[in-house]
Write a protein that holds these residues in place. Sequence first.
Motif, short mmCIF file in Angstrom:
data_model
loop_
_atom_site.label_atom_id
_atom_site.label_comp_id
_atom_site.label_asym_id
_atom_site.label_seq_id
_atom_site.Cartn_x
_atom_site.Cartn_y
_atom_site.Cartn_z
N HIS A 1 0.84 -1.19 0.00
CA HIS A 1 0.00 0.00 0.00
C HIS A 1 0.88 1.24 0.00
CE1 HIS A 1 -2.98 2.89 1.14
NE2 HIS A 1 -2.27 3.21 2.19
N ARG A 2 0.48 2.23 -0.72
CA ARG A 2 1.19 3.50 -0.75
C ARG A 2 0.22 4.61 -0.38
NH1 ARG A 2 4.95 3.41 -6.13
NH2 ARG A 2 5.59 1.27 -5.91
N ASP A 3 0.56 5.38 0.63
CA ASP A 3 -0.23 6.57 0.93
C ASP A 3 0.18 7.65 -0.05
OD1 ASP A 3 -2.12 6.21 3.04
OD2 ASP A 3 -0.43 5.79 4.35
N ALA A 4 -0.78 8.30 -0.65
CA ALA A 4 -0.50 9.33 -1.66
C ALA A 4 -0.05 10.63 -1.00
CB ALA A 4 -1.74 9.57 -2.50
N LEU A 5 0.91 11.25 -1.60
CA LEU A 5 1.37 12.57 -1.17
C LEU A 5 1.02 13.56 -2.26
CD1 LEU A 5 4.90 11.53 0.08
CD2 LEU A 5 2.88 11.97 1.47
N ASP A 48 4.12 4.94 11.52
CA ASP A 48 2.70 5.31 11.41
C ASP A 48 1.97 4.24 10.62
OD1 ASP A 48 3.16 7.69 12.74
OD2 ASP A 48 3.02 8.96 10.95
N LYS A 49 0.69 4.15 10.86
CA LYS A 49 -0.12 3.19 10.13
C LYS A 49 -0.52 3.75 8.76
CE LYS A 49 -1.16 0.31 13.73
NZ LYS A 49 -0.09 -0.59 13.89
N CYS A 50 -0.46 2.89 7.73
CA CYS A 50 -0.96 3.26 6.42
C CYS A 50 -2.47 3.39 6.52
CB CYS A 50 -0.61 2.19 5.38
SG CYS A 50 1.13 2.14 4.95
N SER A 51 -3.03 4.39 5.87
CA SER A 51 -4.45 4.68 6.02
C SER A 51 -5.36 3.55 5.53
CB SER A 51 -4.80 5.99 5.33
OG SER A 51 -4.49 5.92 3.97
N GLU A 52 -4.99 2.86 4.49
CA GLU A 52 -5.85 1.80 3.96
C GLU A 52 -5.58 0.44 4.56
OE1 GLU A 52 -5.94 1.72 -0.28
OE2 GLU A 52 -6.53 3.82 -0.42
N SER A 53 -4.32 0.05 4.67
CA SER A 53 -4.00 -1.30 5.12
C SER A 53 -3.94 -1.44 6.64
CB SER A 53 -2.65 -1.75 4.53
OG SER A 53 -1.60 -1.00 5.13
N GLY A 54 -3.67 -0.34 7.33
CA GLY A 54 -3.57 -0.40 8.79
C GLY A 54 -2.24 -0.94 9.28
#
Length: 87
Positions: A1-5, A48-54
Motif C-alpha cells: 500500500h502507498r499513501d499518496a502525497l 505510522d499506520k498506512c491509512s488503507e492497510s492499517g
Amino acid sequence: HRDALPIYGQIHIEGRILSDNAIKLGKFFDNIGVEFDADRIAQYKNGDKCSESGTSGKVQLLVNGAKNPEFREYVLQDGDNIEIVFR
C-alpha cells in the motif's frame, strides 16, 4: 500500500550549479516547506499506520526504480525518476 502525497511533477533546475549541496533532494524539500528525511515525508513518519492497510509504514526513496539510502543527501541527476513512498 502507498499513501499518496500531494507532490507530483518535475523538479527543474536552472542556471549554473555551484555545488552539489545546491541540488540535493533535501534542499528541494526545504525550499517547498515539506519535512523529508529517512524517517519522515510530510505528515507520514516511520511506524505510522498506512491509512488503507492499517499496517506500519516506512518512508522509502526509489531512484530510477531502485531503493536509495541517501534521502536528503541524494544529489539530483538529469533524467532521474524519483519516487518517495510510504508503505
